[in-house]
Design a protein around this motif. Structure first.
Motif, PDB file in Angstrom:
ATOM      1  N   VAL A   1      27.380  41.909 -21.095  1.00  0.00           N
ATOM      2  CA  VAL A   1      28.630  41.971 -20.345  1.00  0.00           C
ATOM      3  C   VAL A   1      28.367  41.947 -18.829  1.00  0.00           C
ATOM      4  O   VAL A   1      28.935  41.135 -18.091  1.00  0.00           O
ATOM      5  CB  VAL A   1      29.400  43.252 -20.754  1.00  0.00           C
ATOM      6  N   GLY A   2      27.474  42.818 -18.358  1.00  0.00           N
ATOM      7  CA  GLY A   2      27.204  42.938 -16.916  1.00  0.00           C
ATOM      8  C   GLY A   2      26.630  41.655 -16.344  1.00  0.00           C
ATOM      9  O   GLY A   2      27.041  41.189 -15.272  1.00  0.00           O
ATOM     10  N   GLU A   3      25.687  41.057 -17.067  1.00  0.00           N
ATOM     11  CA  GLU A   3      25.079  39.815 -16.607  1.00  0.00           C
ATOM     12  C   GLU A   3      26.130  38.713 -16.479  1.00  0.00           C
ATOM     13  O   GLU A   3      26.085  37.894 -15.557  1.00  0.00           O
ATOM     14  CB  GLU A   3      23.995  39.393 -17.603  1.00  0.00           C
ATOM     15  N   SER A   4      27.100  38.724 -17.398  1.00  0.00           N
ATOM     16  CA  SER A   4      28.131  37.680 -17.357  1.00  0.00           C
ATOM     17  C   SER A   4      29.008  37.816 -16.116  1.00  0.00           C
ATOM     18  O   SER A   4      29.556  36.833 -15.616  1.00  0.00           O
ATOM     19  CB  SER A   4      28.980  37.708 -18.634  1.00  0.00           C
ATOM     20  N   VAL A   5      29.137  39.045 -15.616  1.00  0.00           N
ATOM     21  CA  VAL A   5      29.903  39.252 -14.387  1.00  0.00           C
ATOM     22  C   VAL A   5      29.112  38.688 -13.196  1.00  0.00           C
ATOM     23  O   VAL A   5      29.666  38.043 -12.305  1.00  0.00           O
ATOM     24  CB  VAL A   5      30.194  40.763 -14.181  1.00  0.00           C
TER      25      VAL A   5
ATOM     26  N   ILE B   1      31.006  29.220 -39.387  1.00  0.00           N
ATOM     27  CA  ILE B   1      31.303  30.629 -39.080  1.00  0.00           C
ATOM     28  C   ILE B   1      30.911  30.877 -37.627  1.00  0.00           C
ATOM     29  O   ILE B   1      29.810  30.511 -37.204  1.00  0.00           O
ATOM     30  CB  ILE B   1      30.540  31.578 -40.034  1.00  0.00           C
ATOM     31  N   PHE B   2      31.814  31.506 -36.888  1.00  0.00           N
ATOM     32  CA  PHE B   2      31.590  31.715 -35.454  1.00  0.00           C
ATOM     33  C   PHE B   2      31.560  33.205 -35.140  1.00  0.00           C
ATOM     34  O   PHE B   2      32.455  33.959 -35.541  1.00  0.00           O
ATOM     35  CB  PHE B   2      32.724  31.044 -34.670  1.00  0.00           C
ATOM     36  N   SER B   3      30.547  33.613 -34.363  1.00  0.00           N
ATOM     37  CA  SER B   3      30.419  35.002 -33.902  1.00  0.00           C
ATOM     38  C   SER B   3      31.342  35.233 -32.740  1.00  0.00           C
ATOM     39  O   SER B   3      31.082  34.753 -31.636  1.00  0.00           O
ATOM     40  CB  SER B   3      29.027  35.241 -33.322  1.00  0.00           C
ATOM     41  N   SER B   4      32.396  35.988 -32.969  1.00  0.00           N
ATOM     42  CA  SER B   4      33.235  36.368 -31.840  1.00  0.00           C
ATOM     43  C   SER B   4      33.109  37.879 -31.646  1.00  0.00           C
ATOM     44  O   SER B   4      32.194  38.511 -32.213  1.00  0.00           O
ATOM     45  CB  SER B   4      34.676  35.928 -32.067  1.00  0.00           C
ATOM     46  N   SER B   5      33.992  38.439 -30.855  1.00  0.00           N
ATOM     47  CA  SER B   5      33.778  39.822 -30.438  1.00  0.00           C
ATOM     48  C   SER B   5      35.122  40.524 -30.277  1.00  0.00           C
ATOM     49  O   SER B   5      36.129  39.896 -29.920  1.00  0.00           O
ATOM     50  CB  SER B   5      33.044  39.777 -29.099  1.00  0.00           C
TER      51      SER B   5
ATOM     52  N   ALA C   1      33.475  37.990 -22.496  1.00  0.00           N
ATOM     53  CA  ALA C   1      34.635  38.093 -23.392  1.00  0.00           C
ATOM     54  C   ALA C   1      35.487  36.820 -23.289  1.00  0.00           C
ATOM     55  O   ALA C   1      36.012  36.324 -24.291  1.00  0.00           O
ATOM     56  CB  ALA C   1      35.466  39.317 -23.029  1.00  0.00           C
ATOM     57  N   HIS C   2      35.579  36.282 -22.074  1.00  0.00           N
ATOM     58  CA  HIS C   2      36.381  35.065 -21.887  1.00  0.00           C
ATOM     59  C   HIS C   2      35.769  33.887 -22.644  1.00  0.00           C
ATOM     60  O   HIS C   2      36.488  33.062 -23.218  1.00  0.00           O
ATOM     61  CB  HIS C   2      36.497  34.766 -20.383  1.00  0.00           C
TER      62      HIS C   2
ATOM     63  N   ASP D   1      33.982  48.342 -18.661  1.00  0.00           N
ATOM     64  CA  ASP D   1      34.144  49.048 -19.938  1.00  0.00           C
ATOM     65  C   ASP D   1      35.617  49.340 -20.220  1.00  0.00           C
ATOM     66  O   ASP D   1      36.331  49.805 -19.325  1.00  0.00           O
ATOM     67  CB  ASP D   1      33.406  50.396 -19.909  1.00  0.00           C
ATOM     68  N   VAL D   2      36.059  49.101 -21.462  1.00  0.00           N
ATOM     69  CA  VAL D   2      37.397  49.582 -21.844  1.00  0.00           C
ATOM     70  C   VAL D   2      37.230  51.015 -22.356  1.00  0.00           C
ATOM     71  O   VAL D   2      36.180  51.360 -22.906  1.00  0.00           O
ATOM     72  CB  VAL D   2      38.071  48.676 -22.906  1.00  0.00           C
TER      73      VAL D   2
END
Ligand code: UD1
Length: 346
Positions: free
Chosen positions: A90-94, A124-128, A154-155, A302-303
């Motif tokens: 997540v952080g790296e993607s920011v 089959i696709f890995s989503s989140s 996430a986007h 973080d949520v």
């Protein structure tokens, strides 16, 4: 006759555990495509230790379309693709959004084109669960609409899901399942396969394990002022072998054409919300030692709380979690020992 499945990201964490379950079902043969930029080909040796099967990994970057298509030309009998390969921090993607869009969406575009060109009808696709954003009404079900993405990672999952839905229209013979994972943790119960984190892991369980084993001196609880029962974030942790079995059942479901729609979505979670502090205390109890942690500030992106309703997968895929939090921690701890003895100390 066994059906051949191509797994992208087969040397990765969830990919390798899924390969183990596919092989142990005796219904599938597997090939893997993994560039190993975030994993190691050594994983296949561990898969072989557990299953006795030597799976071939094509060390190819799926973003390189010609190289990837060569794999399918060599394997015209592939009947399904499970697409795991993606960046996921997540952080790296920011910090590096373009790297995430290029890698995660470029790879998916090539996988979809491959399905079309080589007539692979089952994907089959890995989503989140991160596609839901910050949701107030918990647990989230598949009917919960996507929210604003908290980070580029996430986007990419939100756009990826839409790319798949769009590709169904001109390709009526294609079938896809989108699996939205909550927080997969733990290791294979044998302790011989688990998550190979980067030098500085980002996720909670690998960090707890590194602190317990002395690889890291201490850790921080990111936020203790959330509106939750103990002030720390709540997540829905599930055992990686449970999630791997879900992929096996998902592939059976597609191959047996049990799907009512061309593209269906499933949450994969345990349904239990566990706080960071609860996880830490459970780890202290299972491992039998105090962990050196401090209470700190919130981590950006973080949520506060998310956990899922996985009734759809329970009913339609006949998938049920076998393992609880204690098993997740015990298996991760076993794997940490393996890592220390076989990898770090060598
Ligand atoms: C997120 C995504 C998940 C994705 C995963 C990939 C959400 C809701 N979930 O998981 O879909 O698969 O990234 O990496 O966006 N924590 C600490 N101290 C630490 C490390 C973590 O307190 O040193 C806390 C975090 O603040 C969080 C919880 O532990 O509340 C879990 O964090 P982590 O394991 O990184 O996973 P998510 O960010 O929940």
């Amino acid at each position: 006759m066994k059906k051949k499945i191509l797994v992208t990201g087969g040397c990765g964490y969830i990919g390798s555990h899924t390969i183990i379950e596919l092989l142990q079902s005796n219904r599938y043969d597997v090939i893997s495509v993994d560039s190993c930029v975030r994993s190691t080909p050594e994983t296949m040796r561990r898969v072989e230790m557990i299953t006795g099967v030597n799976v071939h990994n094509y060390q190819v970057d799926i973003c390189q379309k010609e190289d990837f298509f060569h794999v399918l030309e060599e394997n015209p009998d592939v009947q399904g693709i499970i697409h795991f390969a993606a960046f996921k921090a997540v952080g790296e993607s920011v910090d590096e959004p373009l790297m995430y869009y290029r890698n995660n969406l470029g790879a998916l575009a090539n996988v979809l084109e491959a399905c079309q060109k080589f007539h692979v009808q089952n994907l089959i696709f890995s989503s989140s669960c991160s596609v839901y954003g910050d949701v107030k009404n918990l647990p989230v079900s598949e009917a919960t609409p996507m929210g604003k993405a908290f980070c580029p990672y996430a986007h990419t999952k939100q756009i990826g899901e839409e790319m798949i839905q769009n590709m169904m229209v001109p390709n009526p013979e294609m079938n896809a399942l989108i699996l939205r994972y909550f927080n997969p943790v733990g290791a294979h119960p044998s302790g011989l396969n688990g998550e190979l984190s980067p030098d500085k892991p980002n996720n909670l369980i690998p960090i707890i394990m590194h602190v317990a084993s002395g690889v890291l001196p201490q850790m921080t609880v990111f936020g203790t002022d959330y509106d939750t029962r103990d002030g720390s974030c709540i997540r829905d942790y599930l055992h990686v072998s449970d999630i791997a079995v879900a992929h096996l059942k998902a592939m059976d479901y597609l191959i047996e054409r049990k799907n009512c729609q061309q593209c269906e979505i499933f949450n994969l979670g345990s349904g239990n919300g566990v706080s960071v502090l609860e996880m830490l205390h459970a780890a202290e109890r299972i491992i039998g030692q105090k962990l050196n942690y401090q209470l700190g500030d919130r981590r950006p992106g973080d949520v506060p709380a998310i956990y899922g309703d996985s009734q759809r997968a329970n009913t339609l895929l006949d998938w049920h979690c076998q393992y609880g939090v204690d098993d997740m921690i015990a298996s991760a701890w076993k794997w940490e020992h393996y890592l220390k003895n076989e990898i770090y100390d060598k």
